[in-house]
Design an enzyme around this catalytic site. Structure first.
Site, mmCIF file in Angstrom:
data_model
loop_
_atom_site.group_PDB
_atom_site.id
_atom_site.type_symbol
_atom_site.label_atom_id
_atom_site.label_comp_id
_atom_site.label_asym_id
_atom_site.label_seq_id
_atom_site.Cartn_x
_atom_site.Cartn_y
_atom_site.Cartn_z
ATOM 1 N N PHE A 380 0.799 -1.225 0.000
ATOM 2 C CA PHE A 380 0.000 0.000 0.000
ATOM 3 C C PHE A 380 0.835 1.279 0.000
ATOM 4 O O PHE A 380 0.441 2.296 0.609
ATOM 5 C CB PHE A 380 -0.961 0.002 1.205
ATOM 6 C CG PHE A 380 -1.617 -1.328 1.440
ATOM 7 C CD1 PHE A 380 -2.257 -1.993 0.409
ATOM 8 C CD2 PHE A 380 -1.559 -1.942 2.681
ATOM 9 C CE1 PHE A 380 -2.836 -3.227 0.602
ATOM 10 C CE2 PHE A 380 -2.131 -3.172 2.888
ATOM 11 C CZ PHE A 380 -2.772 -3.822 1.848
ATOM 12 N N CYS A 381 1.989 1.256 -0.644
ATOM 13 C CA CYS A 381 2.863 2.436 -0.694
ATOM 14 C C CYS A 381 3.156 2.982 0.703
ATOM 15 O O CYS A 381 3.286 4.203 0.884
ATOM 16 C CB CYS A 381 2.269 3.533 -1.586
ATOM 17 S SG CYS A 381 2.124 3.022 -3.296
ATOM 18 N N ALA A 382 3.218 2.074 1.651
ATOM 19 C CA ALA A 382 3.609 2.440 3.027
ATOM 20 C C ALA A 382 4.462 1.276 3.532
ATOM 21 O O ALA A 382 4.148 0.635 4.534
ATOM 22 C CB ALA A 382 2.385 2.648 3.899
ATOM 23 N N CYS A 400 6.404 -1.203 -4.706
ATOM 24 C CA CYS A 400 5.133 -0.753 -4.138
ATOM 25 C C CYS A 400 3.984 -1.557 -4.729
ATOM 26 O O CYS A 400 3.770 -1.525 -5.937
ATOM 27 C CB CYS A 400 4.927 0.720 -4.451
ATOM 28 S SG CYS A 400 3.394 1.373 -3.852
#
Ligand SMILES: Cc1ncc(COP(=O)(O)O)c(C=O)c1O
Length: 458
Positions: A380-382, A400
């Site tokens: 989740f791009c985290a 990502c």
């Protein structure tokens, strides 16, 4: 000048989810096991469906479309009015202060990169490692302090307070960047308290409201944050625009984010052959080029629609869906819901989880192919946050959102379900039923990995 504004016909409202109807509710998708079902869009955190009202407002304006700030014709002037009125609508939606600027951008990522481009020289930036990459990464030219993941909201405030107190150059400008609601856990961050801590140390704060604004009222003045960033496509307005709103001083003191027409007031040749430029001293300074008037109009339309529907009822309804999902998942022993602040922490309709014995990509693929449910799997791009929550090794992870491993392997990624305005009960009920059935009976189809994604082996 004005264009007709579409109004919702109350007679089409059949249940509480249709308070704010969204597009796509009747879309049929095929199942690998045969037949079709209506698509259950449960990936709002990535991109929410368009509100019917936004779509209608855009359609009502489309025949009147014209250039903005650069035309003598009637429709150009009308479009310019629409564009500038949208700024006022967004300012009202965000509770902006008198001197705040509302800059239209492409997205939250664009907004935060714009802010990163205007921070004063010597600015120190403080970011929690738990942030979305859009908040974590734009600060390339600044000295960045990455703060460890807090395990309670109180710890977040204390961590920030300590870090700001330990600054070696307390008089240098400082900026804190924090999310309002996590795109992984949906948990709400203590924004007001973080803002107070930042200001107590003479620092400023920008709120990444990409996941907060679609679910909660965001009031700049009341939260006492310096800037707010959000994206139209997560706010039910998927036409490629975003917002950075807040304090004007840093914005207007800096060079334009993009140089070009629209940002410049006058340009003149100098005697030495070069050019002198006088830049605008309004939001236009950072909006060079022909603006995305449809995107901006759609954001303003979404702001009006959410305000008219009333956040109290939207939040109340969303919380019943959150409860339904959490209660349903709690009945499945193999499911572990990810949380930073604990199971009872307040959250918006964004919930991530892992399933024992399942690769998350396999699980998400089966939800789609066998139940017509669209969720997201991955990091989740985290990345740092998901790794912290899963206790996994950074070296194990890919790009990502790229899943790893084969169907059946233990997952190093997670599955995320997210929802909001217009989500019918049936979608979350189908989701909970599907999770239970998949865990109990397994997938009914074979899957294989193709380009790093799990797909039905058809
Ligand atoms: C918390 C958060 N911040 C920033 C972003 C970036 O938003 P965009 O992709 O619209 O720029 C996202 C997108 O998922 C997000 O969830």
């Amino acid at each position: 000048m004005s264009v007709p504004s579409a109004a919702i016909n109350p007679s089409v409202c059949q249940d509480s989810s249709e308070n704010l109807p969204v597009l796509g509710r009747d879309v049929l998708v095929p199942l690998v096991t045969g037949g079709e079902v209506t698509y259950a869009a449960l990936d709002y955190a990535a991109s929410a469906p368009a509100l019917q009202r936004v779509w209608d407002d855009v359609a009502a304006y489309a025949p009147y479309y014209g250039s903005v700030h650069r035309g003598a014709g009637y429709l150009s002037q009308l479009s310019t009015d629409l564009f500038e009125n949208s700024r006022t609508t967004v300012a009202e939606f965000l509770g902006c202060r008198q001197d705040d600027q509302v800059v239209f951008t492409r997205s939250t990522t664009d907004s935060l990169n714009l802010l990163a481009a205007v921070v004063p020289d010597g600015c120190e930036v403080f970011v929690f490692e738990t942030e979305h990459h859009a908040s974590l990464l734009p600060w390339r030219d600044a000295a960045v302090t990455y703060l460890n993941a807090p395990r309670t909201p109180q710890q977040a405030v204390e961590t920030l307070d300590r870090a700001l107190a330990a600054r070696t150059t307390p008089d240098a400008p400082a900026l804190v960047c924090v999310t309002g609601a996590s795109n992984v856990t949906g948990e709400l961050w203590p924004v007001r308290e973080l803002a107070a801590a930042a200001h107590a140390h003479g620092a400023r704060i920008v709120l990444d409201a990409a996941q907060l604004a679609p679910h909660h009222p965001v009031d700049i003045a009341e939260l006492d944050v310096d800037w707010v960033a959000f994206s139209g496509h997560k706010l039910y307005a998927p036409f490629g625009s975003g917002v950075l709103a807040g304090r004007s001083d840093w914005l207007l003191a800096a060079e334009p984010y993009l140089a070009g027409g629209g940002a410049s007031r006058t340009v003149a040749r100098r005697a030495d052959g070069g050019v002198d430029v006088e830049w605008h001293t309004t939001a236009a300074r950072h909006e060079a080029g022909s603006p995305n008037v449809i995107g901006v109009h759609s954001i303003a339309s979404a702001c009006r629609a959410l305000t008219d529907a009333g956040f109290d009822s939207l939040v109340a309804r969303e919380q019943t869906l959150v409860r339904k999902v959490l209660d349903g998942l709690a009945e499945v022993e193999a499911v572990q819901v990810l949380s930073l602040f604990g199971d009872d922490a307040p959250r918006v309709g964004v919930i991530s989880f892992v399933v024992d014995g399942w690769n998350s990509s396999h699980f998400a693929a089966a939800l789609s192919a066998e139940y017509g449910i669209g969720v997201r799997d991955g990091l989740f791009c985290a990345h740092p946050l998901v790794r912290t929550l899963l206790g996994s090794d950074p070296q194990d992870q890919g790009e990502c959102g790229a899943p790893e491993g084969e169907p059946g392997e233990r997952s190093l990624n997670a599955v995320r379900v997210s929802f909001g305005a217009g989500t019918p009960d049936e979608h979350v009920e189908r989701f909970v039923g599907a999770v239970k059935e998949l865990v109990r009976d397994g997938a009914r189809w074979n899957y294989r990995t193709e380009d790093g994604r799990c797909v039905p082996a058809v």
